[in-house]
Design a protein around this motif. Structure first.
Motif, PDB file in Angstrom:
ATOM      1  N   ALA A  30      10.512  12.245  -8.224  1.00 24.89           N
ATOM      2  CA  ALA A  30       9.757  12.513  -7.123  1.00 24.89           C
ATOM      3  C   ALA A  30       9.691  11.013  -6.441  1.00 24.89           C
ATOM      4  CB  ALA A  30       8.240  12.791  -7.602  1.00 24.89           C
ATOM      5  N   LEU A  31       9.712   9.990  -7.094  1.00 27.64           N
ATOM      6  CA  LEU A  31       9.787   8.759  -6.572  1.00 27.64           C
ATOM      7  C   LEU A  31      10.741   8.397  -5.889  1.00 27.64           C
ATOM      8  CD1 LEU A  31       7.714   6.058  -6.427  1.00 27.64           C
ATOM      9  CD2 LEU A  31       9.005   5.217  -8.445  1.00 27.64           C
ATOM     10  N   TYR A  32      12.168   8.716  -6.326  1.00 27.63           N
ATOM     11  CA  TYR A  32      13.164   8.602  -5.671  1.00 27.63           C
ATOM     12  C   TYR A  32      13.257   9.444  -4.259  1.00 27.63           C
ATOM     13  CZ  TYR A  32      18.071   8.221  -4.240  1.00 27.63           C
ATOM     14  OH  TYR A  32      19.078   7.981  -3.683  1.00 27.63           O
ATOM     15  N   SER A  33      12.580  10.569  -4.428  1.00 24.59           N
ATOM     16  CA  SER A  33      12.514  11.426  -3.092  1.00 24.59           C
ATOM     17  C   SER A  33      11.695  11.139  -1.953  1.00 24.59           C
ATOM     18  CB  SER A  33      12.517  12.660  -3.761  1.00 24.59           C
ATOM     19  OG  SER A  33      13.204  13.066  -4.702  1.00 24.59           O
ATOM     20  N   GLN A  34      10.848  10.192  -2.437  1.00 23.48           N
ATOM     21  CA  GLN A  34       9.687   9.864  -1.439  1.00 23.48           C
ATOM     22  C   GLN A  34      10.196   9.283  -0.123  1.00 23.48           C
ATOM     23  OE1 GLN A  34       6.243   9.836  -1.509  1.00 23.48           O
ATOM     24  NE2 GLN A  34       5.942  10.660  -3.461  1.00 23.48           N
ATOM     25  N   GLY A  35       9.951   9.723   0.963  1.00 20.83           N
ATOM     26  CA  GLY A  35      10.444   9.105   2.306  1.00 20.83           C
ATOM     27  C   GLY A  35      12.034   9.477   2.644  1.00 20.83           C
ATOM     28  N   LYS A  36      12.428  10.570   1.935  1.00 22.95           N
ATOM     29  CA  LYS A  36      14.032  10.765   2.138  1.00 22.95           C
ATOM     30  C   LYS A  36      14.000  12.373   2.751  1.00 22.95           C
ATOM     31  CE  LYS A  36      15.873   7.676  -1.140  1.00 22.95           C
ATOM     32  NZ  LYS A  36      14.753   6.886  -1.661  1.00 22.95           N
ATOM     33  N   GLN A  37      15.376  12.536   3.069  1.00 26.28           N
ATOM     34  CA  GLN A  37      15.361  13.859   3.525  1.00 26.28           C
ATOM     35  C   GLN A  37      16.553  14.654   2.683  1.00 26.28           C
ATOM     36  OE1 GLN A  37      13.585  15.841   6.167  1.00 26.28           O
ATOM     37  NE2 GLN A  37      12.249  13.918   5.747  1.00 26.28           N
ATOM     38  N   PRO A  38      16.496  15.903   2.632  1.00 27.27           N
ATOM     39  CA  PRO A  38      17.663  16.513   1.828  1.00 27.27           C
ATOM     40  C   PRO A  38      19.032  15.975   2.249  1.00 27.27           C
ATOM     41  CG  PRO A  38      16.234  18.388   2.619  1.00 27.27           C
ATOM     42  CD  PRO A  38      15.598  17.014   3.206  1.00 27.27           C
ATOM     43  N   SER A  39      19.809  15.568   1.251  1.00 24.74           N
ATOM     44  CA  SER A  39      20.989  15.034   1.686  1.00 24.74           C
ATOM     45  C   SER A  39      22.009  14.956   0.362  1.00 24.74           C
ATOM     46  CB  SER A  39      20.990  13.474   2.048  1.00 24.74           C
ATOM     47  OG  SER A  39      20.371  12.613   1.042  1.00 24.74           O
ATOM     48  N   GLU A  80       0.762  -1.245   0.057  1.00 21.04           N
ATOM     49  CA  GLU A  80      -0.018  -0.014   0.017  1.00 21.04           C
ATOM     50  C   GLU A  80       0.904   1.192  -0.060  1.00 21.04           C
ATOM     51  OE1 GLU A  80      -2.751  -0.360   3.311  1.00 21.04           O
ATOM     52  OE2 GLU A  80      -3.771  -1.991   2.398  1.00 21.04           O
ATOM     53  N   SER A  81       1.937   1.376   0.651  1.00 21.61           N
ATOM     54  CA  SER A  81       2.707   2.376   0.685  1.00 21.61           C
ATOM     55  C   SER A  81       3.566   2.544  -0.449  1.00 21.61           C
ATOM     56  CB  SER A  81       3.910   2.065   1.964  1.00 21.61           C
ATOM     57  OG  SER A  81       4.806   3.082   1.827  1.00 21.61           O
ATOM     58  N   LYS A  82       3.999   1.513  -1.241  1.00 23.80           N
ATOM     59  CA  LYS A  82       4.372   1.618  -2.544  1.00 23.80           C
ATOM     60  C   LYS A  82       3.555   2.338  -3.609  1.00 23.80           C
ATOM     61  CE  LYS A  82       7.043  -0.996  -6.179  1.00 23.80           C
ATOM     62  NZ  LYS A  82       7.220  -2.365  -6.308  1.00 23.80           N
ATOM     63  N   THR A  83       2.377   1.735  -3.415  1.00 28.84           N
ATOM     64  CA  THR A  83       1.296   2.266  -4.198  1.00 28.84           C
ATOM     65  C   THR A  83       1.071   3.722  -4.232  1.00 28.84           C
ATOM     66  OG1 THR A  83       0.333  -0.012  -4.412  1.00 28.84           O
ATOM     67  CG2 THR A  83      -1.088   1.761  -4.961  1.00 28.84           C
ATOM     68  N   ALA A  84       0.802   4.146  -2.871  1.00 25.51           N
ATOM     69  CA  ALA A  84       0.842   5.474  -2.504  1.00 25.51           C
ATOM     70  C   ALA A  84       1.633   6.433  -3.231  1.00 25.51           C
ATOM     71  CB  ALA A  84       0.743   5.773  -1.023  1.00 25.51           C
ATOM     72  N   ALA A  85       3.116   5.756  -2.886  1.00 27.07           N
ATOM     73  CA  ALA A  85       4.470   6.720  -3.387  1.00 27.07           C
ATOM     74  C   ALA A  85       4.178   6.867  -4.933  1.00 27.07           C
ATOM     75  CB  ALA A  85       5.736   5.532  -3.048  1.00 27.07           C
ATOM     76  N   VAL A  86       3.959   5.655  -5.449  1.00 21.51           N
ATOM     77  CA  VAL A  86       3.887   5.804  -7.214  1.00 21.51           C
ATOM     78  C   VAL A  86       2.773   6.882  -7.477  1.00 21.51           C
ATOM     79  CG1 VAL A  86       3.377   4.467  -9.337  1.00 21.51           C
ATOM     80  CG2 VAL A  86       4.795   3.541  -7.533  1.00 21.51           C
ATOM     81  N   PHE A  87       1.560   6.821  -6.848  1.00 22.25           N
ATOM     82  CA  PHE A  87       0.773   7.786  -7.025  1.00 22.25           C
ATOM     83  C   PHE A  87       0.738   9.001  -6.809  1.00 22.25           C
ATOM     84  CE2 PHE A  87      -3.059  10.321  -5.345  1.00 22.25           C
ATOM     85  CZ  PHE A  87      -3.959  10.218  -6.639  1.00 22.25           C
ATOM     86  N   TYR A  88       1.602   9.295  -5.870  1.00 24.15           N
ATOM     87  CA  TYR A  88       1.877  10.654  -5.499  1.00 24.15           C
ATOM     88  C   TYR A  88       2.977  11.295  -6.475  1.00 24.15           C
ATOM     89  CZ  TYR A  88      -1.419  11.462  -1.543  1.00 24.15           C
ATOM     90  OH  TYR A  88      -2.729  11.260  -1.051  1.00 24.15           O
ATOM     91  N   SER A  89       4.049  10.454  -6.696  1.00 25.18           N
ATOM     92  CA  SER A  89       5.024  10.618  -7.586  1.00 25.18           C
ATOM     93  C   SER A  89       4.628  10.931  -9.059  1.00 25.18           C
ATOM     94  CB  SER A  89       5.920   9.628  -7.905  1.00 25.18           C
ATOM     95  OG  SER A  89       6.588   9.296  -6.478  1.00 25.18           O
ATOM     96  N   ARG A  90       3.373  10.346  -9.516  1.00 28.14           N
ATOM     97  CA  ARG A  90       2.943  10.642 -10.769  1.00 28.14           C
ATOM     98  C   ARG A  90       2.000  11.988 -10.631  1.00 28.14           C
ATOM     99  NH1 ARG A  90       0.715   4.391 -12.201  1.00 28.14           N
ATOM    100  NH2 ARG A  90       3.079   3.683 -13.154  1.00 28.14           N
ATOM    101  N   LEU A  91       1.512  12.035  -9.479  1.00 25.26           N
ATOM    102  CA  LEU A  91       0.593  13.374  -9.496  1.00 25.26           C
ATOM    103  C   LEU A  91       1.640  14.605  -9.644  1.00 25.26           C
ATOM    104  CD1 LEU A  91      -2.033  14.713  -8.963  1.00 25.26           C
ATOM    105  CD2 LEU A  91      -1.704  14.430  -6.370  1.00 25.26           C
ATOM    106  N   ILE A  92       2.598  14.658  -8.710  1.00 26.32           N
ATOM    107  CA  ILE A  92       3.696  15.522  -8.798  1.00 26.32           C
ATOM    108  C   ILE A  92       4.329  15.966  -9.812  1.00 26.32           C
ATOM    109  CG2 ILE A  92       5.899  16.283  -7.766  1.00 26.32           C
ATOM    110  CD1 ILE A  92       5.348  14.840  -5.315  1.00 26.32           C
ATOM    111  N   ALA A  93       4.434  14.849 -10.726  1.00 28.71           N
ATOM    112  CA  ALA A  93       4.950  14.937 -12.340  1.00 28.71           C
ATOM    113  C   ALA A  93       4.143  15.596 -13.060  1.00 28.71           C
ATOM    114  CB  ALA A  93       5.562  13.543 -12.761  1.00 28.71           C
ATOM    115  N   LYS A  94       2.874  15.325 -12.988  1.00 26.64           N
ATOM    116  CA  LYS A  94       1.764  15.680 -13.937  1.00 26.64           C
ATOM    117  C   LYS A  94       1.719  17.197 -13.479  1.00 26.64           C
ATOM    118  CE  LYS A  94      -3.207  15.188 -15.161  1.00 26.64           C
ATOM    119  NZ  LYS A  94      -4.307  14.551 -14.914  1.00 26.64           N
TER     120      LYS A  94
END
Length: 289
Positions: free
Chosen positions: A73-82, A9-23
């Motif tokens: 966006a997908l790579y950045s999900q759940g990460k902090q600036p680094s 579910e977490s992976k699905t949500a990450a993909v959904f929000y990444s696609r939304l951000i990209a759109k």
């Protein structure tokens, strides 16, 4: 079994929000491209000061970049600036540049926008799509302040202009958290809307406001500092006349366009920041919906 379900579910949500951000990033590029009239820039009516591209080139480039913004966006999900985040999204961005060049047959349509919107897309994924524009821009600045150790060591027009004239350029704008976007562009857009100005005219006024305030390296590269100052003054004159919703403001916008065309200058940096404004504005509207 439950843990696996949660992970899926977490992976699905990450993909959904990444696609939304990209759109939303691509929509911002499209909205900037079709906005008409834009002084010195490609729009739906003219090619401005550009002989190598038109509106179709810009739109083709914008749509081709959607997978790039999705990956960032997908790579950045759940990460902090680094450092690692900075370098990985830079790598994806460089691949995106090659996708852009392939789509446009070698024309640089959106290199600056890949940098700005790539950082903001990454920061949106880091902060969450419910975050404020100011928080997203600050996170983007944190990411941008890390050095990219794998950046190819070749000069660019922007880098040469920065060294020659001592301006901060696109890198400095990002590293400072996009001040022209947060403190100038977005307030100008919101002010115009509150005055009841038509959305198209509000966006043009926002672009003109950015031109009036930005040391645009695209103008500096093409025409030098004297023309830049003349352009900034001419843009300020449009705003002083009440913006493009007024007859005098419209006439002064035409004069600004003529000035840019006669100098073969294009406010491309301002256009990139307008796309950033439209992206963050769309994020904030999504949050409110």
């Amino acid at each position: 079994m439950r843990m696996q379900s949660i992970q899926e579910e977490s992976k699905t949500a990450a993909v959904f929000y990444s696609r939304l951000i990209a759109k939303m990033a691509v929509t911002a590029l499209v909205d900037e491209a079709v906005l008409t009239p834009k002084p010195g820039l490609v729009d739906a009516a003219t090619t401005g000061s550009h002989q190598d591209m038109n509106i179709e080139t810009l739109l083709t480039s914008a749509y081709a970049l959607q997978p790039t913004f999705t990956q960032i966006a997908l790579y950045s999900q759940g990460k902090q600036p680094s450092q690692t985040l900075r370098e990985e999204i830079a790598r994806i961005g460089r691949e995106g540049e090659q996708i852009m060049y392939a789509a446009t047959h070698g024309v640089n349509t959106h290199k600056g926008a890949i940098w700005a919107l790539g950082l903001l897309a990454s920061a949106t994924a880091v902060c969450g799509i419910q975050a404020s524009p100011a928080s997203i821009a600050e996170a983007a600045g944190q990411i941008a302040r890390y050095a990219d150790r794998f950046c190819p060591l070749h000069s660019s027009n922007g880098l040469r202009v920065k060294k020659q004239y001592g301006v901060k350029g696109a890198a400095g704008e990002a590293q400072q958290g996009f001040p022209h976007v947060i403190h100038i562009g977005l307030p100008a857009l919101h002010k115009a809307r509150k005055l009841g100005i038509h959305e198209t005219l509000a966006r043009i006024d926002t672009l003109v406001t950015l031109i009036a305030n930005l040391d645009d390296t695209c103008i500096l590269h093409r025409a030098g500092p004297a023309v830049l100052e003349e352009v900034k003054m001419a843009a300020s004159n449009v705003l002083e006349a009440g913006g493009v919703a007024t007859l005098m403001g419209k006439q002064r916008l035409e004069a600004l366009d003529h000035m840019l065309l006669s100098s073969n200058a294009s406010p491309g940096g301002s256009a990139d920041l307008l796309a950033a404004v439209l992206f963050l504005d769309r994020i904030s509207l999504f949050k409110e919906s």
